[in-house]
Scaffold this motif. Structure first.
Motif, short mmCIF file in Angstrom:
data_model
loop_
_atom_site.label_atom_id
_atom_site.label_comp_id
_atom_site.label_asym_id
_atom_site.label_seq_id
_atom_site.Cartn_x
_atom_site.Cartn_y
_atom_site.Cartn_z
N SER A 638 0.81 -1.22 0.00
CA SER A 638 0.00 0.00 0.00
C SER A 638 0.84 1.27 0.00
O SER A 638 0.33 2.35 -0.28
N SER A 639 2.12 1.19 0.30
CA SER A 639 3.08 2.29 0.19
C SER A 639 4.21 2.00 1.15
O SER A 639 4.44 0.85 1.51
N ASP A 640 4.90 3.07 1.57
CA ASP A 640 6.03 2.89 2.47
C ASP A 640 7.04 1.89 1.91
O ASP A 640 7.33 0.88 2.53
N ALA A 641 7.55 2.15 0.74
CA ALA A 641 8.60 1.34 0.12
C ALA A 641 8.09 -0.03 -0.25
O ALA A 641 8.15 -0.98 0.53
N ASN A 673 1.34 5.63 -5.54
CA ASN A 673 2.30 6.19 -6.48
C ASN A 673 2.80 5.24 -7.57
O ASN A 673 3.48 5.68 -8.49
N LEU A 674 2.50 3.96 -7.46
CA LEU A 674 3.01 3.00 -8.42
C LEU A 674 1.89 2.16 -9.00
O LEU A 674 0.95 1.80 -8.29
N SER A 756 1.69 4.96 -13.40
CA SER A 756 0.85 5.55 -12.37
C SER A 756 0.56 7.01 -12.68
O SER A 756 -0.56 7.49 -12.48
N MET A 757 1.57 7.72 -13.18
CA MET A 757 1.39 9.13 -13.49
C MET A 757 0.63 9.33 -14.80
O MET A 757 -0.14 10.27 -14.95
N PHE A 758 0.84 8.41 -15.77
CA PHE A 758 0.18 8.49 -17.08
C PHE A 758 -0.42 7.13 -17.41
O PHE A 758 0.18 6.34 -18.14
N PRO A 759 -1.59 6.81 -16.83
CA PRO A 759 -2.17 5.46 -16.97
C PRO A 759 -2.40 5.09 -18.43
O PRO A 759 -2.98 5.86 -19.19
#
Length: 765
Positions: A638-641, A673-674, A756-759
């Motif tokens: 879910s995040s945190d590396a 973010n990913l 993630s930024m440009f699906p």
């Protein structure tokens, strides 16, 4: 050796070739030294859960090995004969080659999650310490040899220029790793390619030795020792160490800050390290691309803005990324330009590099090893950002009336948001009115209020002490406001900062305890007895995780495994006839989730005992009996590396092997973010296993902490295992993807960030 200066370009052809050969050898050694760092750390990362602290701790090791290499180079200069120095260095290069090809040896066994740092440092030392240390000595050694061989030539008076070639090689090698090497080559190919490069470099040193021996200006004697210059004073040594320590500390601080919310991955490690090296290139140029006169005001502006922003979480990840990296770049450049201005005469060259390397170790050790012990929050990054202002010019004489006024104005502005926050917290009516009427959340409002203080800091940029004082006030104010929740507990381990807060949610009966790991919410539990055993957020009954648990339990007694313990919310699903085991890497998470002061899912809601197995899930799951689980939930992304090694094709195959024929693996793929969904789908298709996908959107009608939007993929060894999921319209078939599946030998996190930024249109939404 003649004492007269020889004109540039004079002498035989070999003398004109010598500078190029030295530069090429230094460039090659630096490339090998720095491309191996992300490569080796990526090899060891899976054994420690993908934590950002793995890279920071590894950097301390590499800095220490660099210090050892520089100390060896400095000591070797006590030997007068260059021939003997070259022979010794070649002998050590040959001995270090015995550790090739690169690999992480298993001599120390698996790491202890309660004390992983000593294991990591020792494993790196046993695996790559020898070749790295000997290679790292090459740059200062060759520069010292060059100064003696080229004595009498104009370029021999400034061998520090070759340091720019060294850092340029390091910079280009680092950039090539995430852009070319990692996406195009497997880890096995990288290991053997680097080993081949090491062998080629040894041949290069042999050739260079032949050139040095055969191209002496005076063929009857060794190049003379350089004339002795005054020793470096203790004060100057201290200043050199501190100027080197600050950028090193900031490099690890900004890396951890950026990696925590994305992933511990080479493309995020490399950016700060590459910029760090680029500042050396610029600082040691004869005519720097960016003069110190430009660096100082730019650093003051961007550094002050970064000090303000570091306390607050930004929804615009790319903007925050750019600001932090720019602030780091100009701060490191300022320190390194001040360092270069203090460089001693060439005969003190190896001592100078030894002091710089010592500073790197001091800064890195402070951030990676000491700070997690003495701070319960990540204070070291903003603290060093502030204290580095002391390296700026202090000015002369007393402050003017205008400067005193700016200092007072900054103090008043810094106090204002803190006073407002305290007043609102103690006045319920005012707090309610504020949140109803204010167009900005408290954090954004505080940033707006503090902007004049940032401007005051910039106007005081030529008075280092006053500048630092203003930044300290801004930091304390912004950190106070950014606390957000009323934190009841805060602790720190190798794996990050863990906090527990109390958040009121009237529709859940009042108080709700939430668990935060870094900036990611990892669980919540209502304290009202009417709701305390109702799983919340991603684990609510309506989410894909809740659906999967209830579907599998309808088949009968179930054995359930959960990777990622969090607050222990999954324990609320355990019935008396079920068996449930958590697999958790962080002992602190296990302690908090079992402590009824904070969470009682495990201690008060589960019917029967709950087991926890500590350690990296790939290692601990490998010891579980095959064909024994009905449901395996992998909840670590879910995040945190993101621990990418838990999402490779081999990892998923291992999960499936632990299932009964109709068992189910659920991959929880929610991530800010990913895009990690497409690689997971690609792996499922590559394995030829049945799989279904669901995105659940939380309802506005539910309490704030009751549910969370969730994305999940379910797989089973057989089509029959997903029959009841297939009958539920919420679970969908997914289209094919052209994305390459991740494997233990190949992971492309940069591509995941781009998607993630440009699906892309193929994403199964």
């Amino acid at each position: 050796m003649s004492d007269t200066t020889i004109e540039a370009g004079a002498g035989p052809r070999g003398d004109r070739l010598t500078p190029l050969l030295f530069a090429l050898a230094i460039f090659t050694s630096a490339s090998l030294v720095f491309v191996v760092q992300p490569m080796v750390t990526k090899l060891v990362l899976p054994m420690l859960g993908g934590s950002p602290a793995v890279w920071n701790t590894a950097m301390v090791f590499f800095q220490t090995a660099l210090l050892a290499g520089y100390a060896y180079a400095h000591g070797l200069q006590r030997i007068g004969s260059i021939k003997l120095q070259v022979a010794i260095h070649l002998g050590l290069l040959l001995m270090a080659a015995l550790f090739l090809p690169l690999r992480i040896n298993g001599w120390l066994g698996d790491p202890d999650p309660a004390a992983p740092i000593a294991w990591l440092l020792a494993t790196l030392a046993l695996s790559v310490g020898a070749p790295f240390a000997v290679l790292s000595a090459t740059a200062p050694l060759l520069q010292a040899w060059y100064a003696r061989v080229r004595a009498g030539y104009p370029d021999g008076q400034n061998p520090y220029v070759l340091y720019a070639a060294s850092n340029l090689g390091s910079f280009l090698a680092l950039l090539s790793y995430p852009i070319l090497i990692e996406p195009l080559a497997t880890l096995s190919g990288q290991r053997f390619g680097w080993s081949a490069g090491y062998a080629a470099f040894m041949l290069m040193i042999v050739g260079l030795a032949l050139v040095v021996w055969s191209r002496r200006l005076d063929r009857t004697s060794e190049p003379a020792r350089l004339a002795a210059s005054p020793p470096i004073s203790l004060k100057d040594k201290t200043v050199l160490v501190l100027l080197a320590a600050a950028p090193s500390s900031l490099m690890l601080g900004v890396t951890a800050h950026l990696s925590t919310d994305v992933a511990s991955a080479p493309f995020l490690w490399v950016a700060p390290l590459a910029l760090y090296l680029l500042t050396f290139v610029i600082a040691f140029q004869t005519r720097p691309w960016i003069p110190l006169g430009v660096t100082l005001p730019v650093q003051a502006a961007i550094g002050a803005v970064c000090v303000l922003l570091v306390a607050f979480r930004s929804s615009n990840w790319s903007m925050a990324f750019a600001i932090h990296l720019l602030a780091f770049f100009f701060t490191a450049l300022m320190c390194h330009q001040l360092l270069a201005a203090r460089r001693p005469a060439p005969d003190r060259l190896t001592e100078f590099y030894l002091l710089m390397s010592l500073g790197g170790v001091v800064g890195g050790a402070f951030t990676a090893l000491l700070a997690p012990v003495i701070f319960n929050m990540v204070w070291e990054y903003p603290l060093v950002l502030v204290l580095v202002g002391l390296a700026r010019p202090w000015g002369r004489g007393r402050l003017t009336a205008t400067q005193i006024g700016l200092l007072a104005a900054a103090a008043a502005v810094s106090v204002a948001p803190v006073a407002l926050s305290i007043w609102l917290n103690n006045n319920d009516a005012a707090r309610t009115a504020f949140y109803q009427m204010s167009p900005f959340p408290m954090g954004q409002l505080a940033m707006i209020i503090l902007l004049p203080a940032v401007i005051c800091a910039f106007l005081l940029r030529d008075r280092g002490l006053a500048f630092t004082a203003v930044l300290l006030m801004v930091t304390l104010s912004s950190q106070w406001i950014s606390r957000g929740y009323d934190w009841s507990y805060s602790g720190r381990s190798f794996f990050g900062v863990m906090r527990v807060a109390n958040v009121p949610d009237p529709r859940l009966g009042g108080d709700v305890h939430v668990m935060m790991h870094g900036t990611t919410l990892h669980g919540a539990q209502a304290r009202d007895p009417r709701f305390d055993c109702v799983p919340t957020l991603y684990y609510a009954p309506a989410t894909p995780i809740g659906q999967a648990a209830e579907m599998v339990q309808q088949r009968g007694p179930a054995r359930i495994g959960v990777v990622g313990q969090g607050s222990g919310a999954m324990a609320s699903y355990k019935r008396a006839e079920d068996r449930m085991t958590f697999f958790e890497i962080d002992p602190m998470v296990d302690r908090l989730s079992r402590d009824p002061r904070w969470f009682s899912y495990i201690s008060g809601c589960a019917s029967g005992p709950i087991d926890t197995v500590l350690g990296d899930a790939r290692l601990t799951l490998a010891r579980q009996p095959a064909g024994s689980y009905d449901l395996l939930i992998i909840d670590a992304f879910s995040s945190d590396a993101v621990p990418t090694h838990l999402l490779t094709q081999e990892a998923i195959a291992g999960y499936l092997a632990l299932l009964k024929p109709n068992g189910v693996v659920l991959l929880h793929l929610s991530n800010r973010n990913l895009d990690i969904t497409l690689p997971a789908i690609a792996a499922a298709r590559a394995l030829g296993k049945a799989h279904l996908h669901q995105i659940y959107y939380e309802s506005d009608a539910t309490p704030d902490m009751a549910e969370a939007s969730t994305e999940a993929l379910v797989l089973s060894p057989t089509p029959e295992g997903l029959a009841d999921f297939r009958a539920d319209a919420r679970w969908k078939q997914v289209r094919s993807t052209t994305v390459r599946p991740w494997t233990d030998d190949y992971v492309n996190l940069f591509g995941s960030l781009q998607r993630s930024m440009f699906p892309p249109p193929e994403r199964p939404l």
